[in-house]
Design an enzyme around this catalytic site. Structure first.
Site, PDB file in Angstrom:
ATOM      1  N   ASP A  58       0.848  -1.200   0.000  1.00 36.50           N
ATOM      2  CA  ASP A  58       0.000   0.000   0.000  1.00 36.50           C
ATOM      3  C   ASP A  58       0.883   1.249   0.000  1.00 36.50           C
ATOM      4  O   ASP A  58       1.729   1.435   0.875  1.00 36.50           O
ATOM      5  CB  ASP A  58      -0.910   0.003   1.218  1.00 36.50           C
ATOM      6  CG  ASP A  58      -2.077   0.960   1.082  1.00 36.50           C
ATOM      7  OD1 ASP A  58      -1.853   2.116   0.676  1.00 36.50           O
ATOM      8  OD2 ASP A  58      -3.211   0.555   1.377  1.00 36.50           O
ATOM      9  N   SER A 107      -7.247   4.347  -1.568  1.00 40.93           N
ATOM     10  CA  SER A 107      -7.052   2.901  -1.480  1.00 40.93           C
ATOM     11  C   SER A 107      -8.327   2.114  -1.764  1.00 40.93           C
ATOM     12  O   SER A 107      -8.278   1.019  -2.326  1.00 40.93           O
ATOM     13  CB  SER A 107      -6.519   2.521  -0.089  1.00 40.93           C
ATOM     14  OG  SER A 107      -5.216   2.998   0.096  1.00 40.93           O
ATOM     15  N   THR A 160      -8.136  -1.655   1.679  1.00 41.73           N
ATOM     16  CA  THR A 160      -7.711  -2.654   0.702  1.00 41.73           C
ATOM     17  C   THR A 160      -8.332  -4.014   0.953  1.00 41.73           C
ATOM     18  O   THR A 160      -8.985  -4.570   0.062  1.00 41.73           O
ATOM     19  CB  THR A 160      -6.171  -2.750   0.657  1.00 41.73           C
ATOM     20  OG1 THR A 160      -5.638  -1.477   0.281  1.00 41.73           O
ATOM     21  CG2 THR A 160      -5.723  -3.787  -0.358  1.00 41.73           C
ATOM     22  N   GLU A 281      -1.225  -7.811   2.306  1.00 43.07           N
ATOM     23  CA  GLU A 281      -0.974  -6.377   2.178  1.00 43.07           C
ATOM     24  C   GLU A 281      -0.009  -5.880   3.244  1.00 43.07           C
ATOM     25  O   GLU A 281      -0.234  -6.066   4.444  1.00 43.07           O
ATOM     26  CB  GLU A 281      -2.264  -5.573   2.296  1.00 43.07           C
ATOM     27  CG  GLU A 281      -2.008  -4.084   2.032  1.00 43.07           C
ATOM     28  CD  GLU A 281      -3.149  -3.182   2.453  1.00 43.07           C
ATOM     29  OE1 GLU A 281      -3.364  -2.174   1.742  1.00 43.07           O
ATOM     30  OE2 GLU A 281      -3.808  -3.450   3.477  1.00 43.07           O
ATOM     31  N   HIS A 329      -1.299   2.559  -5.117  1.00 38.83           N
ATOM     32  CA  HIS A 329      -1.022   3.931  -5.527  1.00 38.83           C
ATOM     33  C   HIS A 329       0.308   4.332  -4.920  1.00 38.83           C
ATOM     34  O   HIS A 329       0.904   3.575  -4.134  1.00 38.83           O
ATOM     35  CB  HIS A 329      -2.117   4.894  -5.049  1.00 38.83           C
ATOM     36  CG  HIS A 329      -2.421   4.758  -3.590  1.00 38.83           C
ATOM     37  ND1 HIS A 329      -1.539   5.161  -2.595  1.00 38.83           N
ATOM     38  CD2 HIS A 329      -3.484   4.211  -2.928  1.00 38.83           C
ATOM     39  CE1 HIS A 329      -2.047   4.896  -1.420  1.00 38.83           C
ATOM     40  NE2 HIS A 329      -3.224   4.312  -1.575  1.00 38.83           N
TER      41      HIS A 329
END
Length: 461
Positions: A58, A107, A160, A281, A329
């Site tokens: 992330d 996100s 996420t 993640e 991103h």
């Protein structure tokens, strides 16, 4: 295939805004999506994986990757050593949102693209402006009788992971999202078999004890590393913090690492002869970058690489597993080097950064306990503050944890010549890595929806 309907309505905050305003600027985007979907359908003869592991760093922009590679480099060799991801680089990802007010994604919107192959507006989780649900990769995997898991260092209901399980117009409604984690069921059980991360406060409230409800469905519940490592249940709910976990370099010995949680998930999910889908993640690369905290970014990059190495090694051994790794991103607009004169030109002080034993988050927490920020700073590092820096940090309001942490991070960035352009996200493309059967479908510069489309297609075969 993703389509922007001419009169689609997007929910933004409390208002509904017609997306007809997008029609003049979105035709090329729609054409690109159509071309990519056509290409995907024409490659139906590709080998399909039994398992898919999807790794998300992330906020991990290209500069974060480069910074970590430089950080771990052996100065005794004439070359820069590779990091785990480097051998699997296949392309880059466009992360733009379609939000009418914000063309830089958050996100939730980006995770929705990965989870469903479709765009939505910022803040939304796998839902469109009319309240219609988008079918997610985890829902598809469960429909195909595969096992499913998610492993994160944030709350497990953060944006996420939530986009893969829940459907809601507001990512901040975390108690509602936690409820959906239990209520979104197939064959009488929640659709995620292994859930590991933080977020106890959202699962156990005065009005609703979701933990007990999961246990009643056969889930083993664990709260620390020892319990995780000794757990025997096939279905597992592990919540190791009230909210997000501590940073990797700050973490207590009783709290599991992302790698340990990943191993626990793989041990269980791999028993299913139909295969599995696993989301992993490294959530807090983003959190550190939002604070312009270079020490925190490197802490979380290290943890991500360790978990990724485990995933790639698993895929190599199994031969039937597709691993995809990317970011949702870029956060912070990190630059390796900062404007300045003299010593600051063309120099990034790695040795100073390496001297920190833990991050500004822990420095700040300890300072709140001792009421001495300068002393806690010096205990964390061999760096000695100059008088100007001491004067600056002495203005910190220790009751404001977020602002104090940001001030500590600024001192480190300025001294190490680390640059930042924002405390938010940027629209910078992010790297894409892939290995295993199906990886050939992910080469080139792709829209983030393409990743979701590929995963959905491969699970359907």
């Amino acid at each position: 295939m993703f389509k922007i309907l001419p009169r689609l309505t997007l929910f933004v905050g409390a208002a509904f805004i017609s997306s007809a305003l997008l029609s003049g600027c979105s035709s090329n985007v729609v054409a690109s999506f159509a071309s990519e979907q056509s290409d995907l359908n024409s490659n139906s003869d590709h080998q399909s994986p039994k398992n898919i592991i999807f790794l998300v760093g992330d906020g991990m922009g290209p500069a974060a990757v480069k910074a970590y590679r430089m950080f771990k480099d052996d100065p005794n060799t004439p070359w820069e050593e590779k990091m785990t991801f480097d051998d699997y680089l296949v392309g880059s990802v466009n992360t733009n949102a379609i939000d009418l007010k914000e063309n830089i994604t958050d996100s939730a919107a980006s995770a929705t693209a990965y989870a469903t192959g479709k765009k939505t507006f910022n803040g939304a989780l796998s839902i469109d402006g009319k309240g219609n649900h988008f079918f997610t990769v985890i829902e598809k995997a469960k429909q195909a009788n595969k096992s499913t898991g998610l492993v994160v260092t944030s709350e497990v209901v953060h944006a996420t992971p939530a986009a893969f399980v829940a459907h809601h117009p507001d990512r901040e409604q975390k108690k509602v999202i936690a409820k959906q984690y239990f209520e979104n069921q197939q064959n009488g059980k929640p659709i995620v078999d292994v859930i590991l991360g933080g977020g106890t406060k959202y699962f156990k409230t005065k009005k609703n004890d979701l933990i007990e409800k999961f246990k009643a469905k056969g889930y083993e519940y664990v709260t620390n590393k020892a319990e995780l490592l000794s757990a025997s249940g096939e279905e597992l709910l592990g919540l190791f913090a009230k909210k997000g976990l501590e940073k990797y370099w700050d973490r207590k010995a009783s709290t599991p690492s992302l790698m340990e949680m990943t191993q626990a998930a793989l041990n269980r999910l791999s028993k299913n002869e139909n295969g599995f889908f696993l989301l992993i993640e490294a959530s807090q690369i983003d959190w550190a970058a939002h604070e312009n905290d270079i020490v925190g970014v490197l802490s979380e990059m290290e943890e991500f690489e360790l978990a990724a190495q485990l995933a790639f090694d698993f895929a190599k051994k199994q031969g039937d597993t597709l691993v995809i790794a990317t970011a949702d991103h870029n956060t912070g607009g990190l630059s390796i080097g900062q404007y300045g004169s003299g010593e600051g030109n063309y120099f990034w002080d790695l040795e100073l950064i390496k001297s920190f034993r833990y991050t500004p988050a822990k420095i700040t927490t300890l300072a709140q306990q001792s009421d001495d920020l300068i002393a806690e700073f010096h205990r964390a590092t061999s760096m000695r503050l100059n008088q100007q820096e001491i004067n600056y940090l002495n203005t910190a309001d220790l009751s404001n944890w977020d602002l104090t942490r940001r001030m500590v991070a600024k001192v480190i960035s300025d001294r190490s010549f680390t640059g930042w352009t924002t405390y938010g996200h940027t629209a910078t493309d992010v790297f894409l890595y892939a290995y295993g059967p199906g990886a050939e479908l992910l080469r080139g510069h792709l829209d983030n929806t393409r990743i979701g489309q590929v995963m959905l297609d491969l699970i359907s075969r």
